[in-house]
Design a protein around this motif. Structure first.
Motif, mmCIF file in Angstrom:
data_model
loop_
_atom_site.group_PDB
_atom_site.id
_atom_site.type_symbol
_atom_site.label_atom_id
_atom_site.label_comp_id
_atom_site.label_asym_id
_atom_site.label_seq_id
_atom_site.Cartn_x
_atom_site.Cartn_y
_atom_site.Cartn_z
ATOM 1 N N ASP A 201 -11.432 -5.798 7.436
ATOM 2 C CA ASP A 201 -12.723 -6.428 7.172
ATOM 3 C C ASP A 201 -12.915 -6.754 5.696
ATOM 4 O OD1 ASP A 201 -13.910 -6.771 9.673
ATOM 5 O OD2 ASP A 201 -14.546 -4.682 9.776
ATOM 6 N N ALA A 202 -11.822 -6.740 4.939
ATOM 7 C CA ALA A 202 -11.925 -7.100 3.524
ATOM 8 C C ALA A 202 -12.237 -8.588 3.388
ATOM 9 C CB ALA A 202 -10.623 -6.769 2.806
ATOM 10 N N GLU A 203 -12.942 -8.926 2.331
ATOM 11 C CA GLU A 203 -13.256 -10.321 2.077
ATOM 12 C C GLU A 203 -11.969 -11.123 1.852
ATOM 13 O OE1 GLU A 203 -15.925 -10.663 -1.180
ATOM 14 O OE2 GLU A 203 -17.246 -9.072 -0.455
ATOM 15 N N MET A 204 -12.105 -12.437 1.885
ATOM 16 C CA MET A 204 -10.968 -13.305 1.616
ATOM 17 C C MET A 204 -11.101 -13.878 0.213
ATOM 18 S SD MET A 204 -9.160 -13.169 4.358
ATOM 19 C CE MET A 204 -8.058 -14.573 4.245
ATOM 20 N N ASP A 205 -10.258 -13.401 -0.702
ATOM 21 C CA ASP A 205 -10.263 -13.916 -2.071
ATOM 22 C C ASP A 205 -8.871 -13.691 -2.645
ATOM 23 O OD1 ASP A 205 -10.575 -14.599 -4.694
ATOM 24 O OD2 ASP A 205 -12.384 -13.417 -5.033
ATOM 25 N N PHE A 206 -8.067 -14.742 -2.643
ATOM 26 C CA PHE A 206 -6.676 -14.614 -3.074
ATOM 27 C C PHE A 206 -6.539 -14.448 -4.586
ATOM 28 C CE2 PHE A 206 -6.107 -17.290 0.896
ATOM 29 C CZ PHE A 206 -5.696 -16.208 1.678
ATOM 30 N N PRO B 94 -13.942 -16.532 11.701
ATOM 31 C CA PRO B 94 -13.276 -15.451 10.943
ATOM 32 C C PRO B 94 -13.754 -15.428 9.514
ATOM 33 C CG PRO B 94 -11.825 -17.335 11.140
ATOM 34 C CD PRO B 94 -13.047 -17.667 11.955
ATOM 35 N N LEU B 95 -13.438 -14.373 8.809
ATOM 36 C CA LEU B 95 -13.768 -14.318 7.390
ATOM 37 C C LEU B 95 -12.977 -15.397 6.654
ATOM 38 C CD1 LEU B 95 -13.682 -10.448 6.885
ATOM 39 C CD2 LEU B 95 -15.690 -11.912 7.166
ATOM 40 N N LYS B 96 -13.644 -16.107 5.757
ATOM 41 C CA LYS B 96 -12.995 -17.198 5.045
ATOM 42 C C LYS B 96 -13.066 -16.973 3.541
ATOM 43 C CE LYS B 96 -13.853 -20.787 8.520
ATOM 44 N NZ LYS B 96 -14.440 -22.118 8.765
ATOM 45 N N PRO B 97 -12.170 -17.619 2.796
ATOM 46 C CA PRO B 97 -12.226 -17.489 1.333
ATOM 47 C C PRO B 97 -13.554 -18.001 0.792
ATOM 48 C CG PRO B 97 -10.132 -18.447 2.007
ATOM 49 C CD PRO B 97 -11.016 -18.408 3.235
#
Length: 369
Positions: free
Chosen positions: A71-76, A366-369
Motif C-alpha cells: 500500500d505504499a504510494e507510487m513515487d519513483f 490502483p495507486l498511481k504516481p
C-alpha cells in the motif's frame, strides 16, 4: 541456467499474456523463480484470487508465487517510498522462510518496465528486460481494465471465468427457458470475433432427474415408476447446484465475455422449496458464491404447456413463475420478464443483455504516481 534465483514482481491486475510471457521467460533462465503478487488494498480483484490464478497457469516446479500487500504510494523519485515497496516485496518472499525454507539471494530481476534497473539494483541483482515495447503481447493491465472485450484473447481461462458476464434464464417448466437460452447464445456467437465462442450451459437438474429415475427403476425392477414416485433429499439439490456451477465455470473458461445459463442455483433453491417444502441455505450459498449479472424470467404467457414426459404438470407453472418473480424482486436482482412469441422474447433478452454488456466492467483504480 544463467541465474540461480529470478524474481518477477507485479500487480497482475489482472494477469494477462504479457505477464505469463514474463514469468515463462524467467523460468527458462533461472533454476528458481519467485513471483510476488504485490497488490494494494484499494484494488477490487482480491489478492488471493490473483495469486491462485498465477499458480494455476504457472505450474513449473521451480516457480513459486507469493502474495504481498503493498500500500505504499507510487513515487519513483522517492528513496523512502522505494524502500517501502521493497520491504513489501521482501515480506512476500519471506513467506518461504516462514515455512522453514531459507530465501536464496535474488540474482536476477525480470521486468518489462522502465523502473526495472532501479528495482533490480535494490536487490543487488541483474536486470533482465523482457520485451519492454510489448511487441509480442501488446497488452497491459490498464488496457484490460479499460476494455476486457478488446483484450479477451490475452486472458487466461481463470481470468475469463471471473470476468465473463453471466446471464441466467430461469422459469417454470415448459416456459421456453431452454429455447431462449440456446437462441440468446447463438445470437451473440453469430457476431463472430471474440463473440464466436459464446457458450450456453444446459440445465443440469434435468440430466440429474433422468439419471435418478433410471436408477430408481433399476433398483425396484419396475420400469413403470415415474416422477411422482421419486423421493427427493435436500443434499440432491445441493449436488445439482454445485454440478451446474462447475459446468458454468468450465464453459466460462473457454468462452466469450458472455455466458448464457439455462437456470442457476437461485432457481434450484426455489425448486428445493417446491419438492422439499423448506428453504435451502446450502444451495443459497452456491448462488452467493457464483456471480450472475442478469436474470431473464420466462413467463408462461404465449407458451402452450407441453408434457414431454419429464414435467410436473401445467398447474405448477403459475406458482413457480410467481415464486421466481417474487424472489427476484425481493433480492433486488437485475432481471426482466419475457412473454409472448419467441421472437419477442429473444428481442427483449438481447436488448437487456446488450445493456448489460454496454455497462462494461468496473475496477477500482490502483495507486498511481
Amino acid at each position: 541456467m544463467r541465474y540461480a534465483h529470478g524474481l518477477v514482481i507485479g500487480k497482475f491486475y489482472p494477469p494477462h499474456a504479457g505477464h505469463h510471457h514474463l514469468i515463462d521467460t524467467a523460468a527458462e533462465a533461472c533454476a528458481r523463480v519467485s513471483v510476488v503478487v504485490a497488490a494494494s488494498t484499494v484494488e477490487s480483484i482480491p489478492l488471493a484470487l490473483r495469486t491462485a490464478w498465477l499458480r494455476e497457469v504457472h505450474r513449473q516446479p521451480h516457480v513459486e508465487v507469493f502474495p504481498a500487500v503493498d500500500d505504499a504510494e507510487m513515487d519513483f523519485e522517492s528513496d523512502e517510498i522505494w524502500a517501502a515497496h521493497v520491504a513489501a516485496f521482501r515480506a512476500g518472499l519471506a513467506m518461504r522462510s516462514g515455512l522453514g525454507v531459507p530465501v536464496p539471494p535474488v540474482d536476477a530481476v525480470f521486468t518489462s518496465e522502465a523502473y526495472g534497473p532501479e528495482l533490480a539494483g535494490r536487490f543487488s541483482a541483474a536486470h533482465v528486460a523482457v520485451d519492454p515495447p510489448r511487441d509480442r503481447f501488446p497488452v497491459s493491465g490498464t488496457a484490460v481494465r479499460e476494455d476486457p472485450v478488446a483484450n479477451w484473447e490475452f486472458l487466461s481461462p481463470p481470468v475469463r471465468a471471473y470476468l465473463a458476464r453471466r446471464v441466467a434464464v430461469v422459469g417454470a417448466e415448459s416456459t421456453g427457458t431452454t429455447t431462449l437460452a440456446r437462441a440468446l447464445a447463438a445470437h451473440y456467437a453469430a457476431k463472430g470475433g471474440v463473440w464466436a465462442a459464446t457458450r450456453w450451459v444446459p440445465e443440469y437438474g434435468r440430466t440429474y432427474t433422468e439419471e435418478k429415475l433410471a436408477a430408481a427403476r433399476r433398483a425396484a425392477g419396475d420400469p413403470s415408476l415415474w416422477l411422482d414416485d421419486l423421493v427427493w433429499e435436500p443434499a440432491e439439490f445441493l449436488r445439482i447446484a454445485e454440478r451446474h456451477a462447475a459446468l458454468e465455470d468450465a464453459a466460462a473458461r473457454s468462452g466469450s465475455p458472455l455466458l448464457v445459463c439455462d437456470t442457476d442455483a437461485f432457481a434450484t433453491a426455489v425448486w428445493h422449496e417446491r419438492y422439499v417444502g423448506t428453504p435451502a441455505p446450502e444451495v443459497e450459498a452456491v448462488h452467493e458464491r457464483v456471480p450472475h449479472h442478469l436474470w431473464i424470467l420466462t413467463s408462461p404467457e404465449g407458451v402452450p404447456f407441453e408434457q414431454d414426459g419429464w414435467r410436473d404438470g401445467e398447474s405448477i407453472r403459475p406458482w413457480m413463475t410467481g415464486r421466481l418473480r417474487e424472489e427476484l424482486a425481493k433480492r433486488d436482482l437485475p432481471h426482466i420478464t419475457v412473454a409472448g412469441p419467441h421472437e419477442h422474447r429473444l428481442a427483449a433478452a438481447v436488448a437487456a443483455t446488450d445493456a448489460l454488456l454496454a455497462g462494461g466492467w468496473t475496477f477500482s483504480e490502483p495507486l498511481k504516481p
